[in-house]
Design a protein around this motif. Sequence first.
Motif, PDB file in Angstrom:
ATOM      1  N   THR A   1       0.838  -1.207   0.000  1.00  0.00           N
ATOM      2  CA  THR A   1       0.000   0.000   0.000  1.00  0.00           C
ATOM      3  C   THR A   1       0.867   1.249   0.000  1.00  0.00           C
ATOM      4  O   THR A   1       0.623   2.192  -0.766  1.00  0.00           O
ATOM      5  CB  THR A   1      -0.935  -0.014   1.216  1.00  0.00           C
ATOM      6  OG1 THR A   1      -1.777  -1.179   1.158  1.00  0.00           O
ATOM      7  CG2 THR A   1      -1.807   1.227   1.253  1.00  0.00           C
ATOM      8  N   ARG A   2       1.887   1.263   0.836  1.00  0.00           N
ATOM      9  CA  ARG A   2       2.797   2.416   0.895  1.00  0.00           C
ATOM     10  C   ARG A   2       3.482   2.640  -0.445  1.00  0.00           C
ATOM     11  O   ARG A   2       3.685   3.782  -0.874  1.00  0.00           O
ATOM     12  CB  ARG A   2       3.823   2.193   1.995  1.00  0.00           C
ATOM     13  CG  ARG A   2       4.748   3.401   2.245  1.00  0.00           C
ATOM     14  CD  ARG A   2       5.648   3.146   3.436  1.00  0.00           C
ATOM     15  NE  ARG A   2       6.486   1.986   3.213  1.00  0.00           N
ATOM     16  CZ  ARG A   2       6.827   1.112   4.172  1.00  0.00           C
ATOM     17  NH1 ARG A   2       6.375   1.256   5.407  1.00  0.00           N
ATOM     18  NH2 ARG A   2       7.606   0.092   3.886  1.00  0.00           N
TER      19      ARG A   2
ATOM     20  N   LEU B   1       0.998   4.325  -2.956  1.00  0.00           N
ATOM     21  CA  LEU B   1       0.383   5.599  -2.564  1.00  0.00           C
ATOM     22  C   LEU B   1       0.976   6.825  -3.271  1.00  0.00           C
ATOM     23  O   LEU B   1       0.208   7.696  -3.707  1.00  0.00           O
ATOM     24  CB  LEU B   1       0.461   5.786  -1.051  1.00  0.00           C
ATOM     25  CG  LEU B   1      -0.593   5.050  -0.236  1.00  0.00           C
ATOM     26  CD1 LEU B   1      -0.308   5.198   1.260  1.00  0.00           C
ATOM     27  CD2 LEU B   1      -1.996   5.563  -0.562  1.00  0.00           C
TER      28      LEU B   1
ATOM     29  N   ARG C   1      -1.456   9.322  -5.260  1.00  0.00           N
ATOM     30  CA  ARG C   1      -1.612  10.685  -4.733  1.00  0.00           C
ATOM     31  C   ARG C   1      -1.269  11.724  -5.787  1.00  0.00           C
ATOM     32  O   ARG C   1      -1.996  12.720  -5.956  1.00  0.00           O
ATOM     33  CB  ARG C   1      -0.735  10.838  -3.493  1.00  0.00           C
ATOM     34  CG  ARG C   1      -0.718  12.242  -2.896  1.00  0.00           C
ATOM     35  CD  ARG C   1       0.050  12.289  -1.592  1.00  0.00           C
ATOM     36  NE  ARG C   1       1.330  11.613  -1.668  1.00  0.00           N
ATOM     37  CZ  ARG C   1       2.417  12.092  -2.275  1.00  0.00           C
ATOM     38  NH1 ARG C   1       2.355  13.272  -2.902  1.00  0.00           N
ATOM     39  NH2 ARG C   1       3.553  11.410  -2.276  1.00  0.00           N
TER      40      ARG C   1
ATOM     41  N   ILE D   1      -7.693   1.281  -3.113  1.00  0.00           N
ATOM     42  CA  ILE D   1      -6.968   0.253  -2.369  1.00  0.00           C
ATOM     43  C   ILE D   1      -7.988  -0.609  -1.638  1.00  0.00           C
ATOM     44  O   ILE D   1      -8.757  -0.108  -0.811  1.00  0.00           O
ATOM     45  CB  ILE D   1      -5.978   0.879  -1.368  1.00  0.00           C
ATOM     46  CG1 ILE D   1      -4.904   1.665  -2.115  1.00  0.00           C
ATOM     47  CG2 ILE D   1      -5.343  -0.205  -0.489  1.00  0.00           C
ATOM     48  CD1 ILE D   1      -4.105   2.593  -1.230  1.00  0.00           C
TER      49      ILE D   1
ATOM     50  N   LEU E   1      -5.866   5.022   7.739  1.00  0.00           N
ATOM     51  CA  LEU E   1      -5.354   5.595   6.500  1.00  0.00           C
ATOM     52  C   LEU E   1      -6.441   6.261   5.673  1.00  0.00           C
ATOM     53  O   LEU E   1      -6.198   7.297   5.031  1.00  0.00           O
ATOM     54  CB  LEU E   1      -4.674   4.486   5.681  1.00  0.00           C
ATOM     55  CG  LEU E   1      -4.104   4.854   4.313  1.00  0.00           C
ATOM     56  CD1 LEU E   1      -2.940   5.831   4.460  1.00  0.00           C
ATOM     57  CD2 LEU E   1      -3.674   3.596   3.569  1.00  0.00           C
TER      58      LEU E   1
ATOM     59  N   VAL F   1      -5.961   9.803   3.108  1.00  0.00           N
ATOM     60  CA  VAL F   1      -5.703   9.787   1.661  1.00  0.00           C
ATOM     61  C   VAL F   1      -6.931  10.179   0.838  1.00  0.00           C
ATOM     62  O   VAL F   1      -6.800  10.461  -0.359  1.00  0.00           O
ATOM     63  CB  VAL F   1      -5.177   8.412   1.204  1.00  0.00           C
ATOM     64  CG1 VAL F   1      -3.842   8.108   1.880  1.00  0.00           C
ATOM     65  CG2 VAL F   1      -6.182   7.294   1.482  1.00  0.00           C
TER      66      VAL F   1
ATOM     67  N   ILE G   1      -8.042   9.094  -3.232  1.00  0.00           N
ATOM     68  CA  ILE G   1      -7.764   7.671  -3.022  1.00  0.00           C
ATOM     69  C   ILE G   1      -8.794   7.088  -2.067  1.00  0.00           C
ATOM     70  O   ILE G   1      -8.970   7.594  -0.948  1.00  0.00           O
ATOM     71  CB  ILE G   1      -6.347   7.459  -2.450  1.00  0.00           C
ATOM     72  CG1 ILE G   1      -5.307   8.105  -3.368  1.00  0.00           C
ATOM     73  CG2 ILE G   1      -6.066   5.975  -2.260  1.00  0.00           C
ATOM     74  CD1 ILE G   1      -3.914   8.184  -2.753  1.00  0.00           C
TER      75      ILE G   1
ATOM     76  N   VAL H   1     -10.097   3.877   0.169  1.00  0.00           N
ATOM     77  CA  VAL H   1      -9.591   2.703   0.871  1.00  0.00           C
ATOM     78  C   VAL H   1     -10.774   1.876   1.369  1.00  0.00           C
ATOM     79  O   VAL H   1     -11.698   2.417   1.973  1.00  0.00           O
ATOM     80  CB  VAL H   1      -8.697   3.104   2.063  1.00  0.00           C
ATOM     81  CG1 VAL H   1      -8.285   1.886   2.879  1.00  0.00           C
ATOM     82  CG2 VAL H   1      -7.465   3.860   1.563  1.00  0.00           C
TER      83      VAL H   1
END
Length: 267
Positions: free
Chosen positions: A113-114, A117, A121, A128, A160, A164, A169, A171
């Motif tokens: 995920t990191r 991102l 972004r 996600i 998170l 985001v 984004i 999630v």
Amino acid sequence: MTLALVTGTSSGIGLHTAIGLARSGASVIATVRDLARADALRRAAAAAGVELDIRALEVTDAAASEALITQAGEIDILVNNAGRGAVGTLEQMSDADLQAQLDTNYLSVARLTRLVLPGMRERGHGRIVTVTSVGGAVGQPFADAYCGAKFAVEGLMQSLAPVVAPFGIDVSIVEPAAVASSFTDSVHRAAPGPYAALQQAYLDRTATSFANAQPAEEAAETVVEAATTDAPRFRWQTSEAAVRFASLSLSDLTGSRVIDVTSGWIR
């Protein structure tokens, strides 16, 4: 074209999610731990008339994960599906057993995920989706390490999500209950010791649940919907059984109330 990355696609929910996303028009990178175990995925793709970019990935391998994301390009949808099970209560579990659950069910998800991102972004959009479990909402006997890791990844994603969201984004987590797949074949089982009778009772109950399990293809439909819907939300269940079980801990089944509140903390 939308580019989707799905982990853990050699069988079960991951396999059918990869096929479903390809059918929806996405270009799909489908990862498996071992390419020698991708035959079922290849046959399913051929039967469905879709093409998949099948790649090897051990999700706990940080260097391999980074290399894959670098090579893949602009990923629009990430589906964290790869998972690992374990049966045993805490006294039976070693530190290595606990770490193995965290490595696959939590840390690898956080890492992938990191990695996606920054691109999401910068482009101002992304989706996600992490396949957790009703065990991420309800702790269960002899699933201590598994539920602990699933609780952790749900907390990570719920934390998170509001951060985001202003960058476009979305999630989501998807919580299946018992699903007919080969997932249980690779479950680590600790030696029962003094807990033998209790553990056997748990295993008997689990066997009954999986005898009436939801088909993996049906569960995958929810994952695909979460990944492609125009009305995204944080929490999804894949069946009425999952709704009933998750509601033992959750009165806010969609997760919307929590996200609204925590979004207010940083708005």
